[in-house]
Design a protein around this motif. Structure first.
Motif, mmCIF file in Angstrom:
data_model
loop_
_atom_site.group_PDB
_atom_site.id
_atom_site.type_symbol
_atom_site.label_atom_id
_atom_site.label_comp_id
_atom_site.label_asym_id
_atom_site.label_seq_id
_atom_site.Cartn_x
_atom_site.Cartn_y
_atom_site.Cartn_z
ATOM 1 N N UNK A 147 15.286 -3.970 -3.979
ATOM 2 C CA UNK A 147 13.926 -4.199 -4.482
ATOM 3 C C UNK A 147 12.951 -3.336 -3.692
ATOM 4 N N UNK A 148 12.126 -2.566 -4.414
ATOM 5 C CA UNK A 148 11.157 -1.668 -3.787
ATOM 6 C C UNK A 148 9.740 -2.220 -3.921
ATOM 7 N N UNK A 149 8.990 -2.092 -2.850
ATOM 8 C CA UNK A 149 7.548 -2.384 -2.864
ATOM 9 C C UNK A 149 6.860 -1.184 -2.235
ATOM 10 N N UNK A 150 6.202 -0.384 -3.049
ATOM 11 C CA UNK A 150 5.527 0.827 -2.571
ATOM 12 C C UNK A 150 4.019 0.632 -2.689
ATOM 13 N N UNK A 151 3.330 0.736 -1.565
ATOM 14 C CA UNK A 151 1.875 0.614 -1.558
ATOM 15 C C UNK A 151 1.278 1.916 -1.041
ATOM 16 N N UNK A 152 0.098 2.256 -1.563
ATOM 17 C CA UNK A 152 -0.549 3.502 -1.138
ATOM 18 C C UNK A 152 -2.055 3.313 -1.067
ATOM 19 N N UNK A 153 -2.669 4.083 -0.167
ATOM 20 C CA UNK A 153 -4.114 4.056 0.032
ATOM 21 C C UNK A 153 -4.589 5.503 0.195
ATOM 22 N N UNK A 154 -5.656 5.871 -0.522
ATOM 23 C CA UNK A 154 -6.130 7.254 -0.503
ATOM 24 C C UNK A 154 -7.656 7.318 -0.452
ATOM 25 N N UNK A 155 -8.124 8.410 0.113
ATOM 26 C CA UNK A 155 -9.549 8.750 0.087
ATOM 27 C C UNK A 155 -9.691 10.080 -0.637
ATOM 28 N N UNK A 156 -10.385 10.061 -1.778
ATOM 29 C CA UNK A 156 -10.569 11.277 -2.566
ATOM 30 C C UNK A 156 -11.860 11.967 -2.135
ATOM 31 N N UNK A 205 -4.256 10.522 2.270
ATOM 32 C CA UNK A 205 -3.855 9.127 2.156
ATOM 33 C C UNK A 205 -2.510 8.867 2.778
ATOM 34 N N UNK A 206 -1.930 7.711 2.420
ATOM 35 C CA UNK A 206 -0.658 7.313 3.001
ATOM 36 C C UNK A 206 0.077 6.407 2.009
ATOM 37 N N UNK A 207 1.394 6.579 1.950
ATOM 38 C CA UNK A 207 2.276 5.676 1.206
ATOM 39 C C UNK A 207 3.105 4.872 2.202
ATOM 40 N N UNK A 208 3.367 3.626 1.843
ATOM 41 C CA UNK A 208 4.300 2.789 2.590
ATOM 42 C C UNK A 208 5.425 2.435 1.621
#
Length: 286
Positions: A208-217, A226-229
């Motif tokens: 099971x995958x849980x991919x979260x990401x946060x970015x500043x455009x 940004x960054x992916x986890x």
């Protein structure tokens, strides 16, 4: 008295200049967002798409959109280096529906002192076919949601290519939820199970995958940082890789994404890197 008046005048001018600059910056952001969202149907929200675990098509895709991707990566493992290469094509045949076909390759090189026969063989990993449907798009809420499915036909390695040709299948339904906060900040969750079937033994293995990401455009551009986890749960085992990244526009319809991979809970994997070249041909709505 003259000095006091001059100081007051300077403070007023500085404050006014700063206010004007903030207004222009906000206006520039709004105008850029409107290029994607305003005065066109159906509704579509501008979101920052992660670069490593990318989407099948933009959330809220509009009919006629299409995109080519070329990816190159390197992963440093304990016994060998893995070189990734992929080519993918994605398009929207109707509004809000995205389709994709991808061919991912992996080539292996042993570390010093390691016998080549002890490492995995080179291979075209699979033929991946995918679809994604945006079932919720709200411009006032700056939020989009989609469901999708990836079917991955796993192929034999080059040593045994064709014996058999397809050795297994991966079933991967997923859910995507994305939210833009103001004009610049973006967050996204991409999650779902991966069910792998081995045809020779007819056994199934589920992760099971849980991919979260946060970015500043960056203001008024398609560039972002940004960054992916990327997190995977496998029968009580938990792995996570942190992927800082950036995307740069090098032409109106050409972008390049650069990703680094930092393993947090991976026993056999060390640092990795990945580059994605993105080309978006013009379509009839533009």
């Amino acid at each position: 008295m003259y000095l006091k008046k001059s100081l007051v005048l300077f403070i007023v001018l500085a404050s006014t200049t700063k206010t004007i600059a903030q207004i222009l910056k906000t206006k520039k952001d709004i105008l850029y967002i409107q290029q994607t969202e305003a005065n066109r149907q159906p509704d579509k929200v501008l979101h920052a798409e992660p670069l490593y675990i990318d989407l099948i098509r933009d959330l809220g895709a509009r009919k006629g959109e299409k995109e080519w991707n070329l990816g190159l990566g390197l992963t440093d493992n304990v016994k060998f280096d893995a070189y990734e290469a992929l080519i993918e094509y994605e398009w929207a045949p109707i509004d809000r529906l995205g389709l994709e076909i991808e061919l991912p390759f992996t080539f292996y090189a042993p570390q010093s002192g390691i016998d080549r026969d002890s490492i995995p063989p080179n291979r075209l990993n699979s033929i991946k076919l995918a679809t994604q449907w945006s079932f919720f798009v709200s411009e006032p809420m700056a939020t989009s949601m989609a469901i999708g499915y990836i079917n991955e036909f796993e192929l034999s390695d080059f040593r045994n290519f064709g014996s058999p040709f397809i050795k297994g299948n991966v079933y991967n339904p997923f859910l995507v939820i994305a939210k833009r906060w103001g004009n610049n900040f973006h967050s996204l969750i991409y999650t779902g199970p991966m069910i792998e079937q081995n045809f020779s033994s007819n056994k199934f293995h589920t992760t099971y995958d849980i991919n979260t990401s946060f970015h500043y455009m960056i203001t008024g551009t398609r560039n972002f940082i940004g960054v992916e986890f990327n997190k995977t749960m496998d029968s009580g085992d938990f792995d996570m890789t942190v992927r800082p990244q950036m995307r740069l526009g090098i032409a109106d319809n050409l972008l390049v994404g650069i990703v680094a991979g930092i393993p947090v809970y991976r026993e056999n994997e060390r640092f990795s890197s990945f580059v994605r070249l993105i080309w978006e041909p013009k379509h009839k709505h533009e």
